[in-house]
Design a protein around this motif. Structure first.
Motif, PDB file in Angstrom:
ATOM      1  N   ALA A 155       0.807  -1.227   0.000  1.00  0.00           N
ATOM      2  CA  ALA A 155       0.000   0.000   0.000  1.00  0.00           C
ATOM      3  C   ALA A 155       0.838   1.273   0.000  1.00  0.00           C
ATOM      4  O   ALA A 155       0.550   2.213   0.719  1.00  0.00           O
ATOM      5  CB  ALA A 155      -0.981  -0.006   1.168  1.00  0.00           C
ATOM      6  N   ILE A 156       1.898   1.304  -0.816  1.00  0.00           N
ATOM      7  CA  ILE A 156       2.702   2.514  -0.960  1.00  0.00           C
ATOM      8  C   ILE A 156       2.884   2.829  -2.439  1.00  0.00           C
ATOM      9  O   ILE A 156       2.649   1.975  -3.296  1.00  0.00           O
ATOM     10  CB  ILE A 156       4.092   2.381  -0.288  1.00  0.00           C
ATOM     11  CG1 ILE A 156       4.934   1.300  -0.971  1.00  0.00           C
ATOM     12  CG2 ILE A 156       3.973   2.152   1.198  1.00  0.00           C
ATOM     13  CD1 ILE A 156       6.380   1.287  -0.525  1.00  0.00           C
ATOM     14  N   THR A 157       3.300   4.042  -2.730  1.00  0.00           N
ATOM     15  CA  THR A 157       3.658   4.440  -4.088  1.00  0.00           C
ATOM     16  C   THR A 157       5.178   4.402  -4.196  1.00  0.00           C
ATOM     17  O   THR A 157       5.873   4.879  -3.306  1.00  0.00           O
ATOM     18  CB  THR A 157       3.135   5.856  -4.398  1.00  0.00           C
ATOM     19  OG1 THR A 157       1.714   5.833  -4.299  1.00  0.00           O
ATOM     20  CG2 THR A 157       3.543   6.305  -5.785  1.00  0.00           C
ATOM     21  N   CYS A 158       5.672   3.826  -5.287  1.00  0.00           N
ATOM     22  CA  CYS A 158       7.118   3.685  -5.498  1.00  0.00           C
ATOM     23  C   CYS A 158       7.505   4.299  -6.833  1.00  0.00           C
ATOM     24  O   CYS A 158       6.664   4.460  -7.716  1.00  0.00           O
ATOM     25  CB  CYS A 158       7.517   2.216  -5.523  1.00  0.00           C
ATOM     26  SG  CYS A 158       7.172   1.319  -4.017  1.00  0.00           S
ATOM     27  N   ARG A 159       8.786   4.595  -6.967  1.00  0.00           N
ATOM     28  CA  ARG A 159       9.307   5.020  -8.271  1.00  0.00           C
ATOM     29  C   ARG A 159      10.695   4.429  -8.459  1.00  0.00           C
ATOM     30  O   ARG A 159      11.443   4.240  -7.506  1.00  0.00           O
ATOM     31  CB  ARG A 159       9.286   6.521  -8.422  1.00  0.00           C
ATOM     32  CG  ARG A 159      10.186   7.277  -7.518  1.00  0.00           C
ATOM     33  CD  ARG A 159      10.031   8.784  -7.783  1.00  0.00           C
ATOM     34  NE  ARG A 159      10.896   9.515  -6.895  1.00  0.00           N
ATOM     35  CZ  ARG A 159      10.507  10.194  -5.836  1.00  0.00           C
ATOM     36  NH1 ARG A 159       9.238  10.245  -5.532  1.00  0.00           N
ATOM     37  NH2 ARG A 159      11.370  10.822  -5.087  1.00  0.00           N
ATOM     38  N   LEU A 160      10.994   4.121  -9.712  1.00  0.00           N
ATOM     39  CA  LEU A 160      12.307   3.621 -10.095  1.00  0.00           C
ATOM     40  C   LEU A 160      13.081   4.796 -10.683  1.00  0.00           C
ATOM     41  O   LEU A 160      12.639   5.414 -11.642  1.00  0.00           O
ATOM     42  CB  LEU A 160      12.182   2.506 -11.137  1.00  0.00           C
ATOM     43  CG  LEU A 160      13.506   1.983 -11.713  1.00  0.00           C
ATOM     44  CD1 LEU A 160      14.324   1.282 -10.633  1.00  0.00           C
ATOM     45  CD2 LEU A 160      13.237   1.054 -12.879  1.00  0.00           C
ATOM     46  N   VAL A 161      14.222   5.113 -10.083  1.00  0.00           N
ATOM     47  CA  VAL A 161      15.061   6.218 -10.544  1.00  0.00           C
ATOM     48  C   VAL A 161      16.342   5.622 -11.118  1.00  0.00           C
ATOM     49  O   VAL A 161      17.020   4.824 -10.458  1.00  0.00           O
ATOM     50  CB  VAL A 161      15.392   7.187  -9.387  1.00  0.00           C
ATOM     51  CG1 VAL A 161      16.282   8.318  -9.886  1.00  0.00           C
ATOM     52  CG2 VAL A 161      14.111   7.743  -8.782  1.00  0.00           C
ATOM     53  N   VAL A 162      16.658   6.001 -12.363  1.00  0.00           N
ATOM     54  CA  VAL A 162      17.860   5.527 -13.039  1.00  0.00           C
ATOM     55  C   VAL A 162      18.905   6.630 -12.975  1.00  0.00           C
ATOM     56  O   VAL A 162      18.625   7.786 -13.300  1.00  0.00           O
ATOM     57  CB  VAL A 162      17.551   5.165 -14.513  1.00  0.00           C
ATOM     58  CG1 VAL A 162      18.815   4.715 -15.240  1.00  0.00           C
ATOM     59  CG2 VAL A 162      16.471   4.098 -14.583  1.00  0.00           C
ATOM     60  N   HIS A 163      20.122   6.280 -12.533  1.00  0.00           N
ATOM     61  CA  HIS A 163      21.237   7.223 -12.413  1.00  0.00           C
ATOM     62  C   HIS A 163      22.290   6.884 -13.468  1.00  0.00           C
ATOM     63  O   HIS A 163      22.781   5.754 -13.511  1.00  0.00           O
ATOM     64  CB  HIS A 163      21.884   7.119 -11.026  1.00  0.00           C
ATOM     65  CG  HIS A 163      20.947   7.415  -9.912  1.00  0.00           C
ATOM     66  ND1 HIS A 163      20.738   8.684  -9.431  1.00  0.00           N
ATOM     67  CD2 HIS A 163      20.139   6.598  -9.184  1.00  0.00           C
ATOM     68  CE1 HIS A 163      19.857   8.645  -8.449  1.00  0.00           C
ATOM     69  NE2 HIS A 163      19.474   7.388  -8.289  1.00  0.00           N
ATOM     70  N   ALA A 164      22.627   7.872 -14.295  1.00  0.00           N
ATOM     71  CA  ALA A 164      23.647   7.685 -15.324  1.00  0.00           C
ATOM     72  C   ALA A 164      25.035   7.962 -14.746  1.00  0.00           C
ATOM     73  O   ALA A 164      25.181   8.666 -13.744  1.00  0.00           O
ATOM     74  CB  ALA A 164      23.392   8.621 -16.503  1.00  0.00           C
ATOM     75  N   ARG A 165      26.043   7.418 -15.400  1.00  0.00           N
ATOM     76  CA  ARG A 165      27.429   7.638 -14.978  1.00  0.00           C
ATOM     77  C   ARG A 165      27.823   9.118 -15.036  1.00  0.00           C
ATOM     78  O   ARG A 165      28.675   9.561 -14.286  1.00  0.00           O
ATOM     79  CB  ARG A 165      28.377   6.815 -15.833  1.00  0.00           C
ATOM     80  CG  ARG A 165      28.165   5.324 -15.675  1.00  0.00           C
ATOM     81  CD  ARG A 165      29.170   4.506 -16.464  1.00  0.00           C
ATOM     82  NE  ARG A 165      28.755   3.115 -16.533  1.00  0.00           N
ATOM     83  CZ  ARG A 165      28.840   2.243 -15.544  1.00  0.00           C
ATOM     84  NH1 ARG A 165      29.315   2.601 -14.387  1.00  0.00           N
ATOM     85  NH2 ARG A 165      28.439   0.988 -15.712  1.00  0.00           N
TER      86      ARG A 165
END
Length: 71
Positions: free
Chosen positions: A11-21
């Motif tokens: 019951a939470i909201t999530c996000r996927l964050v992509v980090h570039a070099r």
């Protein structure tokens, strides 16, 4: 990319964050976990796979839930 996670709080909201070099970041996916503790989420980012430094799964407040280092 396809992200599969288990053991998340429900019951939470999530996000996927992509980090570039080179320091760029992108949100590749946002989802609500509903009441399940495992999910399969389609995600996309314009950062090339070879340029990814790491990916993070954050909750709505920005708290780090999972860090996925690039090997």
């Amino acid at each position: 990319m396809q992200l599969k996670l288990g053991g998340l709080p429900s019951a939470i909201t999530c996000r996927l964050v992509v980090h570039a070099r080179d320091g760029r970041t992108e949100i590749a996916a946002t989802w609500a976990s509903g009441y399940a503790t495992s999910v399969s989420i389609p995600a996309s980012a314009s950062i090339s796979p070879q340029d990814i430094n790491r990916m993070d799964v954050l909750d709505a407040s920005g708290r780090l839930l999972v860090e996925i280092p690039q090997t």
